[in-house]
Scaffold this motif. Sequence first.
Motif, PDB file in Angstrom:
ATOM      1  N   LYS A   1       0.847  -1.193   0.000  1.00 37.97           N
ATOM      2  CA  LYS A   1       0.000   0.000   0.000  1.00 37.97           C
ATOM      3  C   LYS A   1       0.879   1.238   0.000  1.00 37.97           C
ATOM      4  CE  LYS A   1      -2.726  -0.149   3.565  1.00 37.97           C
ATOM      5  NZ  LYS A   1      -3.745  -0.326   4.570  1.00 37.97           N
ATOM      6  N   PRO A   2       0.375   2.351  -0.520  1.00 36.20           N
ATOM      7  CA  PRO A   2       1.151   3.586  -0.462  1.00 36.20           C
ATOM      8  C   PRO A   2       1.259   4.117   0.968  1.00 36.20           C
ATOM      9  CG  PRO A   2      -0.630   3.737  -2.064  1.00 36.20           C
ATOM     10  CD  PRO A   2      -0.886   2.519  -1.254  1.00 36.20           C
ATOM     11  N   ARG A   3       2.296   4.936   1.201  1.00 39.56           N
ATOM     12  CA  ARG A   3       2.424   5.606   2.493  1.00 39.56           C
ATOM     13  C   ARG A   3       2.880   7.029   2.203  1.00 39.56           C
ATOM     14  NH1 ARG A   3       8.099   5.394   2.716  1.00 39.56           N
ATOM     15  NH2 ARG A   3       8.714   3.918   1.128  1.00 39.56           N
ATOM     16  N   PHE A   4       3.045   7.828   3.244  1.00 41.84           N
ATOM     17  CA  PHE A   4       3.487   9.205   3.033  1.00 41.84           C
ATOM     18  C   PHE A   4       4.900   9.408   3.555  1.00 41.84           C
ATOM     19  CE2 PHE A   4      -1.095   9.899   2.809  1.00 41.84           C
ATOM     20  CZ  PHE A   4      -1.157  10.707   1.686  1.00 41.84           C
ATOM     21  N   ASP A   5       5.682  10.207   2.842  1.00 40.67           N
ATOM     22  CA  ASP A   5       6.979  10.674   3.325  1.00 40.67           C
ATOM     23  C   ASP A   5       6.894  12.187   3.467  1.00 40.67           C
ATOM     24  OD1 ASP A   5       8.331   8.353   3.582  1.00 40.67           O
ATOM     25  OD2 ASP A   5       9.558   8.576   1.774  1.00 40.67           O
ATOM     26  N   SER A   6       7.511  12.707   4.525  1.00 38.95           N
ATOM     27  CA  SER A   6       7.511  14.163   4.695  1.00 38.95           C
ATOM     28  C   SER A   6       8.877  14.737   4.348  1.00 38.95           C
ATOM     29  CB  SER A   6       7.200  14.517   6.145  1.00 38.95           C
ATOM     30  OG  SER A   6       5.834  14.407   6.359  1.00 38.95           O
ATOM     31  N   PHE A   7       8.863  15.856   3.678  1.00 35.04           N
ATOM     32  CA  PHE A   7      10.105  16.555   3.357  1.00 35.04           C
ATOM     33  C   PHE A   7       9.922  18.029   3.687  1.00 35.04           C
ATOM     34  CE2 PHE A   7       9.747  13.038   0.341  1.00 35.04           C
ATOM     35  CZ  PHE A   7      10.971  12.394   0.507  1.00 35.04           C
ATOM     36  N   GLU A   8      11.032  18.641   4.105  1.00 34.78           N
ATOM     37  CA  GLU A   8      10.989  20.078   4.318  1.00 34.78           C
ATOM     38  C   GLU A   8      11.721  20.754   3.176  1.00 34.78           C
ATOM     39  OE1 GLU A   8      10.969  22.318   8.564  1.00 34.78           O
ATOM     40  OE2 GLU A   8      12.839  22.234   7.456  1.00 34.78           O
ATOM     41  N   VAL A   9      11.047  21.658   2.519  1.00 37.75           N
ATOM     42  CA  VAL A   9      11.673  22.321   1.364  1.00 37.75           C
ATOM     43  C   VAL A   9      11.601  23.831   1.559  1.00 37.75           C
ATOM     44  CG1 VAL A   9      10.970  20.438  -0.172  1.00 37.75           C
ATOM     45  CG2 VAL A   9       9.535  22.472   0.043  1.00 37.75           C
ATOM     46  N   PRO A  10      12.459  24.563   0.857  1.00 37.47           N
ATOM     47  CA  PRO A  10      12.377  26.028   0.944  1.00 37.47           C
ATOM     48  C   PRO A  10      11.050  26.506   0.366  1.00 37.47           C
ATOM     49  CG  PRO A  10      14.413  25.334  -0.150  1.00 37.47           C
ATOM     50  CD  PRO A  10      13.556  24.131  -0.022  1.00 37.47           C
ATOM     51  N   LEU A  11      10.525  27.542   0.987  1.00 34.79           N
ATOM     52  CA  LEU A  11       9.278  28.128   0.476  1.00 34.79           C
ATOM     53  C   LEU A  11       9.643  29.414  -0.259  1.00 34.79           C
ATOM     54  CD1 LEU A  11       6.201  28.345   0.334  1.00 34.79           C
ATOM     55  CD2 LEU A  11       6.220  29.376   2.583  1.00 34.79           C
ATOM     56  N   ARG A  12       9.707  29.327  -1.579  1.00 33.78           N
ATOM     57  CA  ARG A  12      10.063  30.525  -2.348  1.00 33.78           C
ATOM     58  C   ARG A  12       8.824  31.051  -3.048  1.00 33.78           C
ATOM     59  NH1 ARG A  12      15.334  28.070  -4.268  1.00 33.78           N
ATOM     60  NH2 ARG A  12      16.498  28.062  -2.317  1.00 33.78           N
ATOM     61  N   LYS A  13       8.750  32.335  -3.131  1.00 37.25           N
ATOM     62  CA  LYS A  13       7.544  32.981  -3.644  1.00 37.25           C
ATOM     63  C   LYS A  13       7.214  32.498  -5.064  1.00 37.25           C
ATOM     64  CE  LYS A  13       6.619  37.436  -4.747  1.00 37.25           C
ATOM     65  NZ  LYS A  13       7.598  38.256  -5.257  1.00 37.25           N
ATOM     66  N   GLU A  14       8.254  32.320  -5.891  1.00 38.94           N
ATOM     67  CA  GLU A  14       8.012  31.995  -7.296  1.00 38.94           C
ATOM     68  C   GLU A  14       7.928  30.498  -7.548  1.00 38.94           C
ATOM     69  OE1 GLU A  14      10.604  33.306  -5.948  1.00 38.94           O
ATOM     70  OE2 GLU A  14      12.373  32.156  -6.555  1.00 38.94           O
ATOM     71  N   TRP A  15       7.985  29.707  -6.491  1.00 40.60           N
ATOM     72  CA  TRP A  15       7.971  28.250  -6.682  1.00 40.60           C
ATOM     73  C   TRP A  15       6.575  27.675  -6.804  1.00 40.60           C
ATOM     74  CZ3 TRP A  15      11.867  24.841  -3.495  1.00 40.60           C
ATOM     75  CH2 TRP A  15      13.140  24.968  -4.082  1.00 40.60           C
ATOM     76  N   VAL A  16       6.445  26.740  -7.747  1.00 40.50           N
ATOM     77  CA  VAL A  16       5.215  25.963  -7.831  1.00 40.50           C
ATOM     78  C   VAL A  16       5.459  24.614  -7.151  1.00 40.50           C
ATOM     79  CG1 VAL A  16       4.310  27.052  -9.919  1.00 40.50           C
ATOM     80  CG2 VAL A  16       5.901  25.136 -10.112  1.00 40.50           C
ATOM     81  N   VAL A  17       4.396  23.836  -6.954  1.00 40.42           N
ATOM     82  CA  VAL A  17       4.521  22.558  -6.268  1.00 40.42           C
ATOM     83  C   VAL A  17       5.534  21.663  -6.989  1.00 40.42           C
ATOM     84  CG1 VAL A  17       3.269  20.459  -5.593  1.00 40.42           C
ATOM     85  CG2 VAL A  17       2.214  22.704  -5.282  1.00 40.42           C
ATOM     86  N   LEU A  18       5.524  21.730  -8.315  1.00 45.48           N
ATOM     87  CA  LEU A  18       6.469  20.908  -9.084  1.00 45.48           C
ATOM     88  C   LEU A  18       7.921  21.270  -8.765  1.00 45.48           C
ATOM     89  CD1 LEU A  18       6.847  18.768 -11.320  1.00 45.48           C
ATOM     90  CD2 LEU A  18       6.751  20.623 -12.989  1.00 45.48           C
ATOM     91  N   ASP A  19       8.199  22.540  -8.531  1.00 38.60           N
ATOM     92  CA  ASP A  19       9.561  22.950  -8.156  1.00 38.60           C
ATOM     93  C   ASP A  19       9.975  22.287  -6.856  1.00 38.60           C
ATOM     94  OD1 ASP A  19      10.069  24.672 -10.345  1.00 38.60           O
ATOM     95  OD2 ASP A  19       8.819  26.210  -9.411  1.00 38.60           O
ATOM     96  N   ALA A  20       9.022  22.214  -5.935  1.00 37.77           N
ATOM     97  CA  ALA A  20       9.330  21.585  -4.654  1.00 37.77           C
ATOM     98  C   ALA A  20       9.636  20.098  -4.852  1.00 37.77           C
ATOM     99  CB  ALA A  20       8.161  21.768  -3.692  1.00 37.77           C
ATOM    100  N   LEU A  21       8.861  19.443  -5.723  1.00 36.70           N
ATOM    101  CA  LEU A  21       9.111  18.017  -5.978  1.00 36.70           C
ATOM    102  C   LEU A  21      10.493  17.829  -6.606  1.00 36.70           C
ATOM    103  CD1 LEU A  21       5.619  16.891  -7.362  1.00 36.70           C
ATOM    104  CD2 LEU A  21       6.561  16.497  -5.072  1.00 36.70           C
ATOM    105  N   ASN A  22      10.833  18.716  -7.525  1.00 41.91           N
ATOM    106  CA  ASN A  22      12.153  18.620  -8.146  1.00 41.91           C
ATOM    107  C   ASN A  22      13.268  18.896  -7.136  1.00 41.91           C
ATOM    108  OD1 ASN A  22      11.993  17.748 -10.854  1.00 41.91           O
ATOM    109  ND2 ASN A  22      10.982  19.675 -11.393  1.00 41.91           N
ATOM    110  N   TYR A  23      13.011  19.781  -6.199  1.00 41.30           N
ATOM    111  CA  TYR A  23      13.985  20.042  -5.139  1.00 41.30           C
ATOM    112  C   TYR A  23      14.213  18.778  -4.315  1.00 41.30           C
ATOM    113  CZ  TYR A  23      16.181  22.023  -0.996  1.00 41.30           C
ATOM    114  OH  TYR A  23      17.037  22.275   0.038  1.00 41.30           O
ATOM    115  N   ILE A  24      13.097  18.105  -3.989  1.00 36.07           N
ATOM    116  CA  ILE A  24      13.215  16.866  -3.220  1.00 36.07           C
ATOM    117  C   ILE A  24      14.041  15.850  -4.009  1.00 36.07           C
ATOM    118  CG2 ILE A  24      11.944  14.905  -2.258  1.00 36.07           C
ATOM    119  CD1 ILE A  24       9.583  16.840  -1.810  1.00 36.07           C
ATOM    120  N   LYS A  25      13.735  15.714  -5.270  1.00 34.67           N
ATOM    121  CA  LYS A  25      14.437  14.715  -6.091  1.00 34.67           C
ATOM    122  C   LYS A  25      15.925  15.052  -6.212  1.00 34.67           C
ATOM    123  CE  LYS A  25      13.891  12.092 -10.360  1.00 34.67           C
ATOM    124  NZ  LYS A  25      13.576  10.766  -9.773  1.00 34.67           N
TER     125      LYS A  25
END
Lengths: 116, 135, 246
Positions: free
Chosen positions: C19-43
């Motif tokens: 089954k799927p589960r959740f992982d938590s990550f802390e990423v920078p919150l930048r004004k010009e960032w979209v959710v995809l930017d955050a995912l790419n940051y994680i990767k």
Amino acid sequence: MSKRSNEPFLWLLFSAGGVVSALLMPIHLLLFALAFPLGWLDGPGYEKLLVLLRHPMTRVYLLVLCSLPLFHWAHRFRFTLYDGLQIKHLSEFINVFCYGGATVGTVVAACLLWSI
Amino acid sequence: MINPTEYLPKSYHPRVSTYWWLTRWVYLKFILREASSVFVAWTVILTLLQIRALAAGPARYAEFQDWLRSPLLLVLNAVSLFFVVFHAVTWFNLAPKAMVVRVGGRRLPNLAISAPNFAAWAVLSAAIAWILMRG
Amino acid sequence: MANRITIEVTRYDPAQDEKPRFDSFEVPLRKEWVVLDALNYIKDHLDGSLTFRWSCRMGVCGSCGMTVNGVPKLTCATFLSDYAPGPVRVEPMKNFPVLKDLVVDTSDFLVKLEKSKPWIIRKVEKPLDEEYFQTPEQLEAYKQYSMCINCMLCYAACPVYGLDPLFIGPAAIALAQRYNMDSRDEGASERMDILSQHDGIWGCTFVGECTQVCPKHVDPAGAIQQYKLTATMEWVKALVLPRGSE
Ligand code: SF4
Ligand code: FES
């Protein structure tokens, strides 16, 4: 055309019933179920209502008001049972209950209105 | 999920919860809109009962009026009125979605289609009230 | 800290997880960032195994659709700062089988899309050196539907599709309308045969959420209701004129 579906017919009834109930029901319910019994407004007395009811136009009007909205209910209720309760596998029973109910209601209304 | 064949990727198939309509406000609003049909049906039943009482004579009709004044019926009918009005408002607001009217190649704005519906609602309601309450 | 945000991401590895589960990550919150930017940051910085689809980063390819805080969204067009202070929950699109993490299997949609014959059908083609003219009004009749980018957000938003996978679904019907309304097309009755089945337009209960989530204002819900109206008129016509004029 391939397999003829009766959905357009049912949808037509559903839509017509939706229009009729949207246009007419709020005022009927407001007056007859709340405003008149509670005495907020002076309703027509028994005699006057009976005279109104005996008019052929009123009977036709009431038949429309009672019949089409029942088919509107049948359609929506059918899909609510399918999707809301996830019991689409009982669809045959549901269809008989919904559309059968609306048909019976229409016949009852017609008998009532023409027996007065 | 077990794979039908080893050549297909294994995947997870989530099942829709029975209470999906509670998960988001928009879905709840949808289910309430559909549920309004139950109160539409109730209004028909009430009307039929009223006609029957009328046909059965003044005494029975007076009894029927008393019944309408009982707390249970008042609450039920107040709730019904709310739902029937909710049905009317949502119905007229959605009408422009199904009906596209083009004038001179341009699609009429939604308001141009829903506004006449609301107007008809007001006029018909007033007419019914007038017929019942005049003289 | 105000300039960081927590993201909870669905993880599912078909080789190991039931089954799927959740992982938590802390990423920078930048004004010009979209959710995809955050995912790419994680990767790039936190976990290279996170799997998701994207391509254009500008809302035209339709591959980055996911569920953000419960709502179907194009992650390249959804600003992170709108969800501050967080946490933000990013899940795969609903109503599709999950292949890995945020990637879903879209095969079902592709089959249905083809069923609705989203191409111009002509009884007789014009010779190659002749043109098909179209007035601005004729273009306007279908233009809205032609904006669809096949992102499938409408399928993710549609409870009917989630409950009954046979339902052909919003975008496929909107795209059928795209060609039905095209003055060059002659395939409306072919499409009607397919779409007027129970699994076609009649399955729709007009929840309307497909239209709300569509990033391109295609209004599939409107398309379906209009199609129902057309199908009903056809039905009435066939009733009044049996064995029709065709
Ligand atoms: S209709 Fe809108 S939401 Fe659906 S696939 Fe097309 S662009 Fe995406
Ligand atoms: S990455 Fe192409 S639409 Fe988002």
